[in-house]
Design an enzyme around this catalytic site. Structure first.
Site, PDB file in Angstrom:
ATOM      1  CD1 TRP A 358       0.710  -0.460   3.093  1.00  0.00           C
ATOM      2  CD2 TRP A 358      -0.579   1.331   3.465  1.00  0.00           C
ATOM      3  NE1 TRP A 358       1.068   0.065   4.320  1.00  0.00           N
ATOM      4  CE2 TRP A 358       0.297   1.168   4.573  1.00  0.00           C
ATOM      5  CE3 TRP A 358      -1.478   2.388   3.481  1.00  0.00           C
ATOM      6  CZ2 TRP A 358       0.291   2.023   5.673  1.00  0.00           C
ATOM      7  CZ3 TRP A 358      -1.469   3.245   4.590  1.00  0.00           C
ATOM      8  CH2 TRP A 358      -0.597   3.063   5.658  1.00  0.00           C
ATOM      9  CD  GLU A 489       2.756  -3.965   9.556  1.00  0.00           C
ATOM     10  OE1 GLU A 489       3.955  -4.134   9.859  1.00  0.00           O
ATOM     11  OE2 GLU A 489       2.327  -4.080   8.390  1.00  0.00           O
ATOM     12  CE  LYS A 601       6.509  -1.645  11.559  1.00  0.00           C
ATOM     13  NZ  LYS A 601       6.135  -2.736  10.678  1.00  0.00           N
TER      14      LYS A 601
HETATM   15  C1  BGC Z   1       5.086  -1.185   7.425  1.00  0.00           C
HETATM   16  C2  BGC Z   1       4.006  -1.270   6.379  1.00  0.00           C
HETATM   17  C3  BGC Z   1       4.665  -1.165   5.005  1.00  0.00           C
HETATM   18  C4  BGC Z   1       5.776  -2.198   4.850  1.00  0.00           C
HETATM   19  C5  BGC Z   1       6.544  -2.027   3.559  1.00  0.00           C
HETATM   20  C6  BGC Z   1       6.126  -2.268   7.190  1.00  0.00           C
HETATM   21  O1  BGC Z   1       7.145  -2.181   8.138  1.00  0.00           O
HETATM   22  O2  BGC Z   1       4.532  -1.349   8.721  1.00  0.00           O
HETATM   23  O3  BGC Z   1       3.084  -0.216   6.545  1.00  0.00           O
HETATM   24  O4  BGC Z   1       3.702  -1.359   4.032  1.00  0.00           O
HETATM   25  O5  BGC Z   1       6.696  -2.079   5.911  1.00  0.00           O
HETATM   26  O6  BGC Z   1       7.151  -0.770   3.507  1.00  0.00           O
END
Ligand code: BGC
Length: 773
Positions: A358, A489, A601
């Protein structure tokens, strides 16, 4: 800060002195790419020390079997790995029979430079071999923007204290493995070798996905700038082919090899044409010759910089950093091919599988939309449009019906290939970002035709998902969305993540609003879309009911939206009270401890406030920033930029600058101790946003383009350009005021600090003594 060896320079990334401990970090930082392929800054000659070899071709991946101890229904079948492609840059060097290996000789005057203005990587050094032979090496390499299946190397050796034999051994090698392959698994099958004159080709294909790739090289030589012909010895192995050229040189002579190389691949050509096409390409660029090819490279980069450049006066590190971010984004994606996208590591490493997240919709689209032709952003939207059927299949696998779509969290070809249940199944907010990107595009470019032509179908499918995913809570007398992971996350399986609920309601509202516009103004398209999607009036009402009655967690005492149900039950100890030794928490704490903690995060509630800022007043924005930012650990590279933009908006200028620095030099200064794995490409778009939307205060809501420029006190001035609806607008800001120039034929209306300003074609408007920090 952890690493400080990159020399500040406005246009270049420079490393001086040979430090073995920096090799893998520099291999990432000095990476080169041309949108179609890219490679880490590995040495051409052999290197026996620690190194991370990487060369990648856009779109080429391998579906690696997911290995887990147990299985959950709905799990994706595979994890898409970006594949390390065959090596075409290799040139081994023997001096009087002794190999040149910087790990084994004395190195002096080592300098590596990534010239971002010109798009070339250079390296020079002196080396003393164990027998005392001293030589000087100069190497220049680039991946051509003009002929994007090819690249060129000019590698010169000069004996400093001896006359003797120098052997160049250029090779191509398809015996390449991935750093992250399980049990050294090998992903390429060799099909054919071809060799003629000074050219060699290997045709190979990937296991399972059957991408066919031809890797090739063509070499020429000069001695003291005069072309010479050399006889070769051919060394063919199972997976590689090398040519050995020897000649005797005198002390002070400059012996140069020009190596042209690259790939053709089956996404772009018929398999039977791959070798022939690459032969033609390499012969063509060899005839153009290194110097002219280099000149074309400079010209092509100059064109990119004309609109993409941001200047910063008075802070050379900030200047270097923003150019580095812009440069890397352009090396990764140039927008010509709607089958390609922007992986979080671009072409600089294997982590994240080189797939689409995303990140593209939420962070990258505004950058490409403002600095390039609008078709580039449109291609990024079309990438998702073309994958709609797969998103519908993906939703079906999870039990959704009637054409509801769930776009994957991570994908190469439209199929989900991420497998952590709490993300794959639960981080569903990504579905909303697809629609936000369409809104953003139409709002910015005024190209409404995208909606009847493509966007509406995506909106209906995503709105269907939200309507089916929400459930009615009798207790709350509202629709709720249970069991989700928000952008943060560090919380899994929560109920009513505010951001997700807000986005879900917004997606439905936006879809229904556009359906009505189409019904009224685009009758033919409307009929076609209704027939294709089998959309019914009943569905319209059911969706509206969900959107109108969505639940939003809120605390009356704090007067804030809650990140999720029950958030206030946590012990809300701010991050600055955590001992430094316990951070980053994702490396120091067990996962259950992270989940129980209040630590965030990356922007979550604030991500929603950022997207929909026009729906909240300044006090509300500030209250939320003051509540959530102190609990945020910024352990995603996507985090500081959103916070920096909001901090600028609410006048917290020092905070905005502090967060800006964290995003801008994340890789150059290796804040997260992981640059050796590759660069954070998608968050680089966030850095651009922190200047343009953050300090520049650019906003584009309700058909109006506005600016609220401020300047960090550390800078003397800064400027950026944006393409906006056919006009190119330049914004310049210093501590006296700001200037806008309209570098195009049509007048543009903008708002500056809330006042309407019309800038006629090619006119400059200076606004003095407006508030500055
Ligand atoms: C982030 C996500 C992101 C992914 C790729 C993760 O650490 O929490 O939001 O899409 O990294 O950049």
């Amino acid at each position: 800060m952890n690493q400080d060896y990159i020399i500040p320079n406005e246009w270049s990334i420079i490393e001086k002195g040979f430090h073995k401990e920096n090799i893998t970090a520099s291999e990432s930082i000095f990476s080169i790419g041309n949108g179609a392929m890219g490679q880490r800054a590995n040495f051409e000659e052999t290197y026996s020390g620690e190194t991370f070899q990487g060369s990648y071709i856009g779109g080429i991946y391998y579906p690696d079997k997911t290995r887990v101890g147990w299985w959950k229904n709905g799990y994706p079948e595979y994890f898409a790995k970006v594949l390390n492609a065959p090596n075409w840059i290799g040139i081994n060097i023997n001096i009087n029979g002794n190999p040149l290996d910087l790990n084994k000789c004395k190195v002096s005057d080592f300098k590596r430079e990534l010239n971002m203005k010109e798009g070339v990587l250079t390296r020079s050094f002196n080396a003393e071999l164990t027998n005392g032979d001293k030589l000087k090496v100069n190497a220049i390499r680039f991946l051509s923007l003009n002929f994007n299946e090819t690249g060129a190397i000019k590698y010169s050796v000069t004996p400093i204290n001896f006359s003797g034999e120098i052997e160049f051994i250029p090779y191509i090698d398809a015996g390449i493995v991935n750093e992250d392959s399980n049990y050294d698994e090998y992903f390429w099958e060799i099909l054919q070798f071809e060799e003629e004159e000074n050219e060699a080709y290997i045709l190979s294909k990937t296991f399972k996905t059957e991408f066919h790739v031809c890797t090739g090289m063509k070499v020429d030589f000069t001695l003291n700038n005069y072309e010479i012909n050399l006889n070769k010895e051919v060394e063919k192995k199972e997976k590689s082919i090398a040519f050995k050229y020897k000649t005797n040189v005198n002390q002070g002579d400059i012996f140069t090899i020009y190596k042209y190389g690259g790939y053709t691949q089956s996404m772009n050509h018929k398999i039977e044409d791959l070798i022939f096409t690459l032969e033609k390409e390499l012969q063509k660029i060899a005839i153009i010759g290194f110097d002219d090819l280099y000149q074309k490279q400079k010209d092509a980069w100059q064109k990119i910089w004309e609109t993409a450049d941001i200047t910063i006066e008075g802070d050379i590190k900030a200047q270097q950093a923003i150019r580095f971010n812009i440069f890397q984004l352009n090396q990764t994606y140039l927008g010509e091919d709607s089958r390609l996208n922007i992986g979080p590591k671009g072409f600089t490493g294997e982590k994240y599988g080189g797939s689409t997240y995303w990140d593209t919709e939420a962070y990258c689209i505004p950058f490409y939309m403002s600095t390039k032709d609008k078709n580039v952003a449109k291609n990024l939207l079309l990438y998702r449009y073309n994958q709609l059927d797969r998103a519908i299949e993906n939703a079906e696998k999870l039990g959704f019906k009637d054409g509801a779509a769930l776009y994957p969290m991570v994908t190469m070809n439209g199929e989900e290939c991420h497998n952590e249940w709490e993300i794959t199944f639960e981080e569903i907010h990504r579905n909303g970002a697809m629609i936000y990107a369409i809104y953003n595009y139409v709002n910015y470019t005024a190209d409404y035709s995208y909606i009847p032509e493509y966007g509406m179908e995506v909106m209906i499918a995503v709105a269907r998902f939200w309507q089916q995913r929400a459930t009615f809570s009798k207790a709350k007398d509202k629709f709720v969305i249970l069991g989700v992971t928000g952008p943060n996350e560090y919380e899994n399986n929560v109920n009513n993540n505010w951001y997700t609920n807000y986005l879900a309601k917004w997606c439905i509202d936006y879809a229904l609003e556009n359906l009505q516009i189409l019904k009224a103004d685009y009758a033919e398209d409307y009929q076609r879309i209704i027939a294709k999607t089998k959309f019914s009036e009943d569905e319209f009402d059911a969706m509206k009911n969900v959107a109108d009655n969505m639940f939003f967690p809120y605390s009356k005492e704090e007067d804030i939206f809650l990140q999720q149900d029950g958030f206030l039950d946590k012990e809300l100890i701010p991050v600055d009270q955590l001992p430094k030794s316990e951070r980053p928490i994702n490396q120091k704490w067990s996962w259950d401890r992270i989940l129980r903690s209040p630590y965030i995060k990356q922007a979550d509630v604030l991500q929603g406030i950022y997207f929909f800022e026009n729906e909240f007043d300044k006090n509300t924005i500030k209250r939320h920033f003051d509540f959530y930012e102190p609990l945020t650990v910024h352990e995603s590279s996507l985090s500081p930029c959103v916070h920096s933009i909001i901090a600028s908006k609410i006048g917290m200028n020092d905070k905005a600058y502090e967060l800006y620095l964290r995003t801008a030099r994340l890789d150059l200064d290796d804040y997260n101790h992981e640059v050796h794995e590759g660069l954070h490409i998608t968050s680089m778009a966030g850095t651009w946003l922190s200047i343009v939307q953050g300090f520049g205060g650019m906003r584009n809501f309700n058909n109006s383009l506005s600016f609220d420029p401020q300047i960090p006190k550390e800078w003397k001035s800064y400027s950026f350009k944006i393409n906006y609806r056919g006009a190119t607008i330049k914004m310049y800001k210093n501590h006296e005021g700001c200037k806008f120039t309209n570098e195009s034929d049509a007048p543009v209306d903008i708002k500056v600090h809330g006042k309407n300003v019309t800038i006629s074609s090619n006119e400059l408007v200076a606004l003095h003594r407006l508030e500055s920090i």
